[in-house]
Design an enzyme around this catalytic site. Structure first.
Site, PDB file in Angstrom:
ATOM      1  N   LEU A   1       0.958  -1.117  -0.171  1.00 52.36           N
ATOM      2  CA  LEU A   1       0.183   0.029  -0.093  1.00 52.36           C
ATOM      3  C   LEU A   1       0.723   1.222  -0.389  1.00 52.36           C
ATOM      4  O   LEU A   1       0.194   2.213  -0.440  1.00 52.36           O
ATOM      5  CB  LEU A   1      -1.372  -0.661   1.385  1.00 52.36           C
ATOM      6  CG  LEU A   1      -1.660  -1.297   1.405  1.00 52.36           C
ATOM      7  CD1 LEU A   1      -3.021  -1.253   2.508  1.00 52.36           C
ATOM      8  CD2 LEU A   1      -2.834  -0.991   0.441  1.00 52.36           C
TER       9      LEU A   1
ATOM     10  N   ASP B   1      24.163  28.481  -5.664  1.00 53.07           N
ATOM     11  CA  ASP B   1      23.252  28.093  -5.836  1.00 53.07           C
ATOM     12  C   ASP B   1      22.293  28.591  -7.277  1.00 53.07           C
ATOM     13  O   ASP B   1      20.960  28.515  -6.808  1.00 53.07           O
ATOM     14  CB  ASP B   1      22.081  27.152  -5.344  1.00 53.07           C
ATOM     15  CG  ASP B   1      20.908  26.519  -5.415  1.00 53.07           C
ATOM     16  OD1 ASP B   1      21.425  25.988  -6.672  1.00 53.07           O
ATOM     17  OD2 ASP B   1      20.415  25.804  -4.864  1.00 53.07           O
TER      18      ASP B   1
END
Length: 597
Positions: A444, A505
């Site tokens: 699941l 970044d």
């Protein structure tokens, strides 16, 4: 006269040629002095005098022609020579003798019968034999070095017992790398009970490969390979283990080192070196009886020892302090009547078989009945696992030196009280229910993660399509305005700010545009500041966005203002082209946008 001269020249030349040809045999009228050698007919092995390592003592030995430093057999290993004046010869009685400078016998072979024309010959297997010159039947050899191994097991060499004569063929280590005298370790076949292969330290077992199950030793998986095949013989005349080469052009050997560790090698022509294939003591569980009786050793567990199902630690306090040598005892004692049964343990190395009995024809069912009739019988297993299995082994007394494997191994049936079997079956049923619950829950969870991933992928794809549509609507003036704005922002961070700041970044998603298309550099979570004259630094944790990282940062963790400049260059390419660096594709190559540019 001229004819005589020619004949004399030819005969003289032929005699020189004969003495220059390498020989593999000596007769009773010949000998080998220190400096002379025998070479097997195929050129594989050589016999002669040598000094090992840093030693000045002289020995007669056999070594590989391709690798002279690897000595596989030594004649006078316990009787070294002190000078270079010794000779090796074969007597008229068919005995090899090694004589020193005073003609004293330093070492000799033996024989039980006298031959007509004795010779000593070095074979291409590495076996030195004494035989009648015209008799090549190996069963008629007067003597052979393969019956008296040193530290090396060669192909076609028997390791085990001649039950008729009582001859025990076993390996024994050198004392040191410079001293070939017999050391304290030996590898041999223990003939007690079901014969098994062991490594001994003196009179004590150090490691145990186990008994032969038709395919290999129970403690080592002898998998099929293209180099050699294994064999084990057990009958009323002899019991021995051997291996044979499938390709005679390959060289392979097993050596027992002075440390007691055995290792198998194969010669690699390409690198001109010996490549190790396996070792006799690869981990801690190889130590004999490490966990005591009625316990298994599993190298993947911590601690490595665990009691067999239905057993408890004999000394709980010592067991908790990782003193495991006392082993385990039964939780429920046996009744020795019809109230006993058997619990199957899968994938194990069979216990020490020195106290076992075996029958080649008895089935497992018959084996179980035989064990139930004998109160001292504690376990049984299949003797031969080939096909559906045949033959039977019965254990009496404590089960020692059992190992649990993650794959492979055999099935061992251990005798248990019926009440204990019922408890174990309930425990097994409970464990199965838990396992089913874990499998259903895991399934699941995986399905849910897949659904979430698909939704996330679709959403991101939609956003990416929107971003690409916005970039196409921008005219060149606005694109240049954005590039200039980002450049000014970077310049401020690197030069005009009180502290020099490295963003680390820079990428399209970290450049925000206001309603007038003015760029703002955002997300300073990975930024680093430099003080004073510092211009660069390093990190062991590489974080950022691949595709925008500079090579020196991505590979070595080195970052500086140049790192941001590299990222800015990638950003400029993306703004100008309207393409993403990582998502770029071209029909003519596999390069990203940066490589394409």
């Amino acid at each position: 006269m001229e004819t005589f001269t020619h004949l004399f020249v030819y005969s003289f030349f032929f005699s020189l040629l004969r003495t220059s040809i390498t020989q593999d045999t000596i007769t009773a009228s010949q000998s080998i002095r220190d400096g002379g050698t025998l070479v097997s007919a195929g050129g594989s092995f050589q016999l002669g005098f040598f000094s090992p390592g840093n030693s000045k003592s002289r020995y007669v030995g056999i070594w590989y022609v391709i690798s002279p430093e690897i000595v596989v057999w030594v004649a006078n290993r316990d009787a070294p020579l002190s000078d270079h004046s010794s000779i090796l010869k074969v007597t008229g009685d068919g005995v090899l003798v090694l004589l020193n400078s005073t003609n004293g016998i330093v070492w000799s072979s033996n024989t039980s019968r006298s031959p007509e024309n004795p010779v000593a010959q070095l074979l291409d297997t590495g076996n030195l034999v004494v035989k009648d010159r015209n008799d090549d039947n190996k069963d008629n050899f007067l003597w052979q070095s393969f019956d008296y191994p040193c530290d090396t097991h060669l192909p076609e060499m028997k390791l085990g017992w001649d039950l008729v004569t009582g001859l025990d063929r076993f390996l024994s280590s050198w004392k040191s790398m410079d001293d070939p005298a017999q050391g304290e370790y030996s590898t041999r076949i223990d003939p007690r009970g079901l014969p098994q292969r062991v490594v001994m330290k003196g009179d004590s077992i150090k490691t145990r490969a186990g008994s032969w199950n038709g395919l290999g030793f129970t403690g080592h998986a002898l998998r099929p390979n293209p180099v050699y095949e294994y064999g084990f013989v057990l009958n009323e005349k002899e019991v021995y283990y051997e291996y044979k080469l499938l390709n005679n052009s390959v060289f392979s050997r097993y050596v027992l080192y002075p440390s007691g560790v055995g290792q198998r090698f194969v010669w690699m022509d390409r690198t001109h070196s010996w490549e190790p294939l396996d070792t006799s003591q690869a981990d801690r569980c190889e130590n004999y009886a490490l966990c005591g009786g009625y316990a298994t050793c599993n190298i993947n567990n911590s601690p490595v020892c665990a009691c067999l199902e239905g057993f408890l630690p004999k000394s709980p306090k010592q067991w908790d302090s990782v003193d495991l040598s006392d082993g385990c005892v039964r939780r429920t004692s046996l009744k020795c009547d019809d109230g006993d049964g058997f619990w199957k343990h899968k994938g194990v190395k069979l216990p020490d078989t020195s106290s076992s009995r075996f029958n080649k024809s008895m089935t497992l069912k018959e084996c179980e009945g035989m064990c139930l009739k004998n109160c001292s019988c504690t376990a049984y297993a299949s003797l031969d696992v080939r096909g559906e299995g045949s033959g039977c082994v019965l254990w009496f007394g404590s089960l020692v030196d059992t190992r649990q494997f993650s794959e492979g191994g055999q099935e061992l049936y251990i005798r248990m009280a019926i009440s204990e079997l019922g408890r174990l079956e309930k425990k097994m049923h409970s464990n199965k229910e838990k396992l089913v619950g874990i499998i259903v829950g895991s399934t699941l969870l995986v399905v849910g993660m897949i659904i979430v991933g698909l939704v996330s992928y679709i959403w991101k794809k939609k956003l990416r399509n929107q971003d690409q549509a916005k970039s196409k609507l921008l005219d060149w003036h606005k694109r240049i305005n954005i590039i200039n704005g980002v450049a000014k922002g970077i310049l401020y961070l690197h030069e005009d700010s009180r502290l020099r700041i490295i963003h680390r970044d820079l990428k399209a998603s970290n450049i925000l545009l206001d309603n007038k298309m003015n760029p703002k550099i955002s997300d300073f979570g990975l930024a680093r500041s430099f003080a004073g004259d510092q211009i660069d630094s390093e990190t062991n944790r590489i974080i950022g966005t691949y595709g925008y990282m500079s090579p020196e940062y991505a590979v070595h963790g080195q970052y500086s203002v140049k790192s941001d400049v590299f990222s800015f260059g990638v950003l400029v390419l993306e703004i100008v082209s309207g393409k993403k660096n990582k998502g770029f594709c071209h029909p003519d190559h596999q390069l990203n946008l940066l490589g394409h540019a």
